[in-house]
Design an enzyme around this catalytic site. Structure first.
Site, PDB file in Angstrom:
ATOM      1  N   THR A  23       0.861  -1.253  -0.091  1.00 47.00           N
ATOM      2  CA  THR A  23      -0.205   0.041  -0.056  1.00 47.00           C
ATOM      3  C   THR A  23       0.970   1.287   0.005  1.00 47.00           C
ATOM      4  O   THR A  23       0.533   2.164  -0.462  1.00 47.00           O
ATOM      5  CB  THR A  23      -1.039  -0.068   1.247  1.00 47.00           C
ATOM      6  OG1 THR A  23      -1.546  -1.170   1.291  1.00 47.00           O
ATOM      7  CG2 THR A  23      -1.957   1.120   1.132  1.00 47.00           C
TER       8      THR A  23
ATOM      9  N   TYR B  58       6.290 -11.749   4.383  1.00 50.59           N
ATOM     10  CA  TYR B  58       5.282 -11.186   3.843  1.00 50.59           C
ATOM     11  C   TYR B  58       4.760 -12.085   2.618  1.00 50.59           C
ATOM     12  O   TYR B  58       5.359 -11.938   1.587  1.00 50.59           O
ATOM     13  CB  TYR B  58       5.496  -9.900   3.142  1.00 50.59           C
ATOM     14  CG  TYR B  58       4.533  -8.844   2.691  1.00 50.59           C
ATOM     15  CD1 TYR B  58       3.178  -9.252   2.547  1.00 50.59           C
ATOM     16  CD2 TYR B  58       4.835  -7.510   2.198  1.00 50.59           C
ATOM     17  CE1 TYR B  58       2.327  -8.574   2.309  1.00 50.59           C
ATOM     18  CE2 TYR B  58       4.034  -6.840   2.004  1.00 50.59           C
ATOM     19  CZ  TYR B  58       2.832  -7.185   1.541  1.00 50.59           C
ATOM     20  OH  TYR B  58       1.698  -6.365   0.968  1.00 50.59           O
TER      21      TYR B  58
ATOM     22  N   LYS C  29       2.771 -12.859   7.403  1.00 47.25           N
ATOM     23  CA  LYS C  29       1.511 -12.062   7.209  1.00 47.25           C
ATOM     24  C   LYS C  29       0.976 -12.764   5.995  1.00 47.25           C
ATOM     25  O   LYS C  29       1.746 -12.994   4.945  1.00 47.25           O
ATOM     26  CB  LYS C  29       2.269 -10.644   6.406  1.00 47.25           C
ATOM     27  CG  LYS C  29       1.092  -9.903   5.812  1.00 47.25           C
ATOM     28  CD  LYS C  29       1.741  -8.680   5.319  1.00 47.25           C
ATOM     29  CE  LYS C  29       0.843  -7.574   4.677  1.00 47.25           C
ATOM     30  NZ  LYS C  29       0.065  -8.013   3.461  1.00 47.25           N
TER      31      LYS C  29
END
Lengths: 297, 297
Positions: free
Chosen positions: A44, A131, A159
């Site tokens: 993001t 991630y 994550k």
């Protein structure tokens, strides 16, 4: 640090450079809301689109303005040597942790991904969150590979992408992963529409896109789930279904939250690097209505 | 320039930098073989892994050593502004054309891809080949979008991924695309195992990975197809099936041709940027045998 609500702000930018003032405003908003950690330069935060120097600048600004809230920074890059340099920059800036996706141009093979995490974790001085984001990296982790990587030094969290909608299936998905990894490694859910389900299923953290622009809204879901109030967490998430619907119609969350931040006056338009474009037209009008109707904040 | 055999060399490198001497040797080999064009900094040339300065250096070396053979260079990048800067560098170096894939981290939407090509083609002074490579870019072109982009100024060719194995289906696939694009835009096949089929089906060019390291072998297939000797082209390609098999077993052509160049002593080991690793172990032993058996050159 790798538990509760980790809020991922945008990195506002245009074709001339970073909008530092707007970035600092976004960080200030997260501090005021008192999120559990701030994840800068995640997907993001457009980490992949910035130069090394811009990334070093962003992480310094974040640490400077985050107060006592831990800052976690994305250090992913296509080359191992660049990831190592980014880790050094992040540590020098005083981050509490780092986040790394196995970014790719050539799809990576499992042994290459393991080699990357091995090299990076051995060089690190701060904890790392693995991630797992197949949508942007083209790499699909097996639980077995997660298990191997989680044994490496400094690995502190994973994550994961969304969990199944069915609560029993969601819980068993999280438990399957936990069976492969050491106890001290936390599991965090991502994919905002899955967050309530993921937290209810036993995830320790929510790595949150909307948390970066609507931290109060994201905290309400997080705190409900953390208090064991599973139904309330689901109810609060279901309310936001029209937002999750926009994410899936418009190729993910980024273009939608960028438009939301623009509509809220938090950032200028454009705030994404070309060729990426924030949500426009009919979708943007729907989004504007939703922000008011759902009282997102 | 966008017809016949376009040979794509590796850009040999390691964790310390470019191996310029080895790169120049690879270019020299293509000049000696007299390929129709040289495609530097394609996916095989690891364009995505290099800095802007390294890319500018590679393109200068290529033009300097290519003699009268046209040099085409990959200018893809995640940001439109970087693509524009790379186009300027390429033109300043004296390239004959450029090649651009819609490289992505966030999967791109069709309107974003069109906007990218629009911005770049309007700024260009040399012809461009649209590089359609869904395996690395995560973007799938529709023929309709190809048609729209092919109308833009300076678009001269489209590099498509493989064609169907059945000759009739292959021809109709190429014709379907041609129906959407202007007559002056050529179509080139990629995916080496599909090349003979693609050329036989009416493709003007073969954008070739093995052409970068085994130009004589690749030229034989190309010249047979160009002479209308379809059966001979297929026979020469079928001979190489064990090589195509290695490509599919080991995640594509790059790791295999990198190992081939190392085994031939054309480049040092390692020649790929970490985390990428050239083919090792059993696959590498099989490859060594094949190079001798099939007399690749």
């Amino acid at each position: 640090m790798f538990s509760g609500l980790s809020a991922f702000p945008l990195t506002p930018m245009n074709e001339s450079g970073l909008d530092e003032a707007a970035f600092v405003r976004l960080i200030g908003r997260l501090v005021t809301a008192n999120v559990d950690s701030i994840g800068v330069l995640g997907s993001t935060g457009n980490y992949a689109y910035l130069t090394m120097a811009e990334r070093a600048r962003v992480v310094r600004l974040a640490v400077e303005h985050a107060g006592i809230i831990p800052v976690v920074v994305g250090i992913g890059a296509l080359r191992t040597c660049d990831v190592l340099a980014l880790a050094e920059d992040a540590e020098a800036a005083g981050v509490s942790g780092v986040l790394m996706a196995p970014m790719s141009y050539q799809k990576l093979r499992p042994e290459e991904v393991f080699g990357l995490y091995e090299a990076v974790t051995h060089a690190l001085l701060v904890p790392l969150c693995v991630y797992d984001n197949p949508g942007t990296t083209q790499f699909v982790f097996s639980d077995e590979l997660h298990g191997k990587i989680a044994q490496l030094p400094n690995v502190a969290s994973i994550k994961i992408p969304g969990v199944p909608e069915d609560p029993v299936a969601a819980r068993s998905r999280v438990e399957r992963l936990r069976a492969q990894i050491p106890l001290h490694v936390t599991v965090g859910v991502s994919g905002d529409g899955y967050a309530a389900n993921g937290l209810n299923a036993g995830c320790d953290a929510w790595y949150s896109v909307i948390g970066g622009v609507f931290p109060v809204t994201a905290l309400a879901i997080t705190r409900a789930a953390q208090a064991g109030n599973t139904k309330e967490a689901i109810r609060l998430s279901e309310r936001l279904k029209p937002l999750w619907q926009l994410f899936s119609e418009y190729g993910g969350s980024l273009r939608v939250v960028a438009a939301a931040a623009e509509l809220q006056g938090l950032v200028e338009h454009p705030c994404l690097p070309l060729p990426l474009k924030a949500l426009g037209g009919e979708g943007r009008r729907r989004l504007g209505g939703l922000i008011d109707e759902l009282d997102l904040s």
